[in-house]
Design an enzyme around this catalytic site. Structure first.
Site, PDB file in Angstrom:
ATOM      1  N   HIS A  71       0.822  -1.216   0.000  1.00 34.30           N
ATOM      2  CA  HIS A  71       0.000   0.000   0.000  1.00 34.30           C
ATOM      3  C   HIS A  71       0.857   1.269   0.000  1.00 34.30           C
ATOM      4  O   HIS A  71       0.505   2.253  -0.649  1.00 34.30           O
ATOM      5  CB  HIS A  71      -0.977  -0.028   1.179  1.00 34.30           C
ATOM      6  CG  HIS A  71      -2.014  -1.101   1.036  1.00 34.30           C
ATOM      7  ND1 HIS A  71      -2.189  -2.115   1.952  1.00 34.30           N
ATOM      8  CD2 HIS A  71      -2.907  -1.344   0.046  1.00 34.30           C
ATOM      9  CE1 HIS A  71      -3.146  -2.918   1.542  1.00 34.30           C
ATOM     10  NE2 HIS A  71      -3.597  -2.479   0.388  1.00 34.30           N
ATOM     11  N   ASP A  95     -10.181  -3.227   0.382  1.00 35.14           N
ATOM     12  CA  ASP A  95      -9.701  -3.467   1.757  1.00 35.14           C
ATOM     13  C   ASP A  95      -9.326  -2.171   2.465  1.00 35.14           C
ATOM     14  O   ASP A  95      -9.159  -2.153   3.685  1.00 35.14           O
ATOM     15  CB  ASP A  95      -8.517  -4.445   1.762  1.00 35.14           C
ATOM     16  CG  ASP A  95      -7.379  -3.977   0.869  1.00 35.14           C
ATOM     17  OD1 ASP A  95      -6.824  -2.901   1.123  1.00 35.14           O
ATOM     18  OD2 ASP A  95      -7.057  -4.690  -0.101  1.00 35.14           O
ATOM     19  N   GLU A 115     -14.925   0.030  -6.155  1.00 32.55           N
ATOM     20  CA  GLU A 115     -14.645  -1.389  -5.866  1.00 32.55           C
ATOM     21  C   GLU A 115     -15.833  -2.204  -6.372  1.00 32.55           C
ATOM     22  O   GLU A 115     -16.981  -1.902  -6.035  1.00 32.55           O
ATOM     23  CB  GLU A 115     -14.437  -1.564  -4.355  1.00 32.55           C
ATOM     24  CG  GLU A 115     -14.566  -2.983  -3.822  1.00 32.55           C
ATOM     25  CD  GLU A 115     -13.507  -3.953  -4.361  1.00 32.55           C
ATOM     26  OE1 GLU A 115     -12.312  -3.671  -4.206  1.00 32.55           O
ATOM     27  OE2 GLU A 115     -13.901  -4.987  -4.946  1.00 32.55           O
ATOM     28  N   GLY A 147     -15.056  -1.103 -12.201  1.00 27.75           N
ATOM     29  CA  GLY A 147     -14.036  -0.079 -12.444  1.00 27.75           C
ATOM     30  C   GLY A 147     -13.907   0.282 -13.912  1.00 27.75           C
ATOM     31  O   GLY A 147     -13.645   1.436 -14.259  1.00 27.75           O
ATOM     32  N   ASP A 172      -5.608  -0.598  -7.798  1.00 32.30           N
ATOM     33  CA  ASP A 172      -5.293  -1.527  -6.695  1.00 32.30           C
ATOM     34  C   ASP A 172      -6.072  -2.813  -6.962  1.00 32.30           C
ATOM     35  O   ASP A 172      -7.028  -3.143  -6.273  1.00 32.30           O
ATOM     36  CB  ASP A 172      -5.725  -0.865  -5.381  1.00 32.30           C
ATOM     37  CG  ASP A 172      -5.325  -1.678  -4.170  1.00 32.30           C
ATOM     38  OD1 ASP A 172      -4.686  -2.717  -4.327  1.00 32.30           O
ATOM     39  OD2 ASP A 172      -5.679  -1.247  -3.055  1.00 32.30           O
ATOM     40  N   THR A 174      -6.739  -7.009  -8.291  1.00 35.88           N
ATOM     41  CA  THR A 174      -6.323  -8.401  -8.109  1.00 35.88           C
ATOM     42  C   THR A 174      -5.367  -8.753  -9.249  1.00 35.88           C
ATOM     43  O   THR A 174      -5.012  -7.896 -10.064  1.00 35.88           O
ATOM     44  CB  THR A 174      -7.543  -9.338  -8.212  1.00 35.88           C
ATOM     45  OG1 THR A 174      -8.124  -9.133  -9.508  1.00 35.88           O
ATOM     46  CG2 THR A 174      -8.579  -9.049  -7.137  1.00 35.88           C
TER      47      THR A 174
HETATM   48  N1  SPD Z   1      -1.271 -11.929  -6.180  1.00 35.29           N
HETATM   49  C1  SPD Z   1      -1.670 -10.840  -5.367  1.00 35.29           C
HETATM   50  C2  SPD Z   1      -2.039  -9.623  -6.116  1.00 35.29           C
HETATM   51  C3  SPD Z   1      -2.751  -8.699  -5.210  1.00 35.29           C
HETATM   52  C4  SPD Z   1      -2.626  -7.306  -5.577  1.00 35.29           C
HETATM   53  N2  SPD Z   1      -3.633  -6.498  -4.967  1.00 35.29           N
HETATM   54  C5  SPD Z   1      -3.721  -6.523  -3.581  1.00 35.29           C
HETATM   55  C6  SPD Z   1      -4.783  -5.623  -3.059  1.00 35.29           C
HETATM   56  C7  SPD Z   1      -4.438  -5.059  -1.738  1.00 35.29           C
HETATM   57  N3  SPD Z   1      -5.118  -3.850  -1.494  1.00 35.29           N
END
Ligand code: SPD
Length: 305
Positions: A71, A95, A115, A147, A172, A174
Site C-alpha cells: 500500500h 480493503d 470497488e 471499475g 489496486d 487483483t
Molecule cells: N497476487 C496478489 C495480487 C494482489 C494485488 N492487490 C492486492 C490488493 C491489496 N489492497
C-alpha cells in the site's frame, strides 16, 4: 532462536497455488469470514505468521503483517511526484489500505474508491480494521461498481468537454484473472489516461516479475502504448508469489523523480514502515533480470521469462 521446520499434523493450513507449479502455505488458527460473492470467493483467515489475511478466489490479497509494503508503494511514489494532487481515483482497493495511505497527503481533497465487490469492503471493515479503518473518512466516496464502466463513463464525459476529473489514479487490483482481468487491457488504460489532468499520474500493481513474468512484460508493453512515461518500480512482498512485486508509475509528462515534495515525504516517513526518501529513489533501480524482461537489456543465454 529456532528454525525448526517440524509442524504438528493437526495444524490447519491455507495454500495459494501459483499456476500449478509452486505453492505457498500458511498455518491458520481461525477462519473469520468465508463467503461467495457474485464475483469471487472472499475469505479472511488468521495466520500465525502474518496475522489476518484476505484472500480472493484463493489468492492472497493482503495481510496485517506485510500489507504496508504494497500500500505504501502504490500510493506515496505517485502522489509525491505530483505537485498538488487534489482528486484521486482508486480502482479496486476495497480493503482500504490504499485509502489509508492516500489520506496522509494533505493536498488531497477528494478520493473516489470504485470497488466492484461490496463484500470485500464489508468483510475488511469488520475483520481488518487496521487496514480498512479510514474507509469512512469524509473525503472518501465509495462506489460499489465495475471499475471499467466507471472509468469509461468518466472518460466519456471528458470527451464531451468536461474537465479531466483526477490528478492521480491508482489501480489496486487483483491479478489479471476473474473480475480484475479487464483492468489490464489497453482500452482501460486509455480511459484512465483520458480521465487524468495535464500533469496527471497513474500507478498500478503490475505483478511478480519472477512468478508472473509474462504478465509483468505485457502490462509494461500495454502501458507504453498509452502513456509517454512508464517507469516500473519494485519491492518485496513476502506473501505474494515469487517474493518480488512490481508497480508501474505512468505519467502524461513528468518522470517519476522529477518532482518530489521532500518536506511532505519527510513527514510521511514518520508513519510508514517501508517508504522513506532513500527507498523512493532506490525502487526505480531495476535488477538486470527485470530490465531484460522489459527489453532494456539484451537477453542472455540462461534467461527464462
Ligand atoms: N497476487 C496478489 C495480487 C494482489 C494485488 N492487490 C492486492 C490488493 C491489496 N489492497
Amino acid at each position: 532462536m529456532s528454525n525448526s521446520t517440524t509442524t504438528p499434523n493437526t495444524a490447519q493450513w491455507i495454500e495459494e497455488c501459483y499456476q500449478g507449479l509452486t505453492a505457498y502455505r500458511f498455518k491458520i488458527t481461525d477462519t473469520l469470514f468465508d463467503q461467495q460473492s457474485p464475483f469471487q470467493h472472499v475469505q479472511i483467515v488468521t495466520t500465525e505468521a502474518y496475522g489476518r489475511m484476505l484472500l480472493l478466489d484463493g489468492a492472497v490479497m493482503t495481510t496485517e503483517r506485510d500489507e504496508f509494503v504494497y500500500h505504501e508503494m502504490l500510493t506515496h511514489i505517485p502522489l509525491l511526484a505530483h505537485p498538488n494532487p487534489k482528486r484521486v481515483l482508486i480502482i479496486g482497493g476495497g480493503d482500504g489500505g490504499t485509502v489509508r495511505e492516500v489520506l496522509k497527503h494533505p493536498s488531497v481533497e477528494h478520493i473516489d474508491l470504485c470497488e466492484i465487490d461490496g463484500l470485500v469492503i464489508e468483510a475488511s471493515q469488520k475483520w481488518l480494521p487496521s487496514i480498512a479503518g479510514k474507509l469512512t473518512d469524509p473525503k472518501v466516496t465509495i462506489s460499489v461498481a465495475d471499475g471499467l464502466a466507471f472509468t469509461q463513463e468518466a472518460a466519456k464525459q471528458v470527451k464531451a468537454g468536461a474537465q479531466a476529473p483526477y490528478d492521480i489514479v491508482l489501480i489496486d487490483s487483483t491479478d489479471p484473472v476473474g473480475p480484475g482481468e479487464v483492468l489490464f487491457t489497453p482500452a482501460f488504460y486509455q480511459d484512465v489516461f483520458d480521465c487524468l489532468s495535464a500533469n496527471g499520474i497513474m500507478a498500478n500493481q503490475s505483478e511478480s516479475p519472477m512468478a508472473q513474468a509474462a504478465n509483468f512484460q505485457a502490462i509494461y508493453e500495454r502501458l507504453s502504448g498509452v502513456f509517454p512515461v512508464v517507469a516500473p518500480y519494485w519491492a518485496t512482498v513476502p506473501t505474494y508469489p515469487g517474493g518480488y512485486w512490481t508497480w508501474m508509475f505512468c505519467s502524461k509528462a513528468a518522470g517519476p523523480l522529477e518532482h518530489c515534495n521532500d518536506a511532505l515525504a519527510a513527514e510521511i516517513e514518520q508513519s510508514t514502515h517501508f517508504f522513506n526518501r532513500q527507498v523512493h529513489r532506490a525502487v526505480f533501480a531495476l535488477p538486470n533480470f527485470m530490465r531484460r524482461l522489459l527489453g532494456q537489456l539484451p537477453q542472455t543465454a540462461g534467461m527464462k521469462a
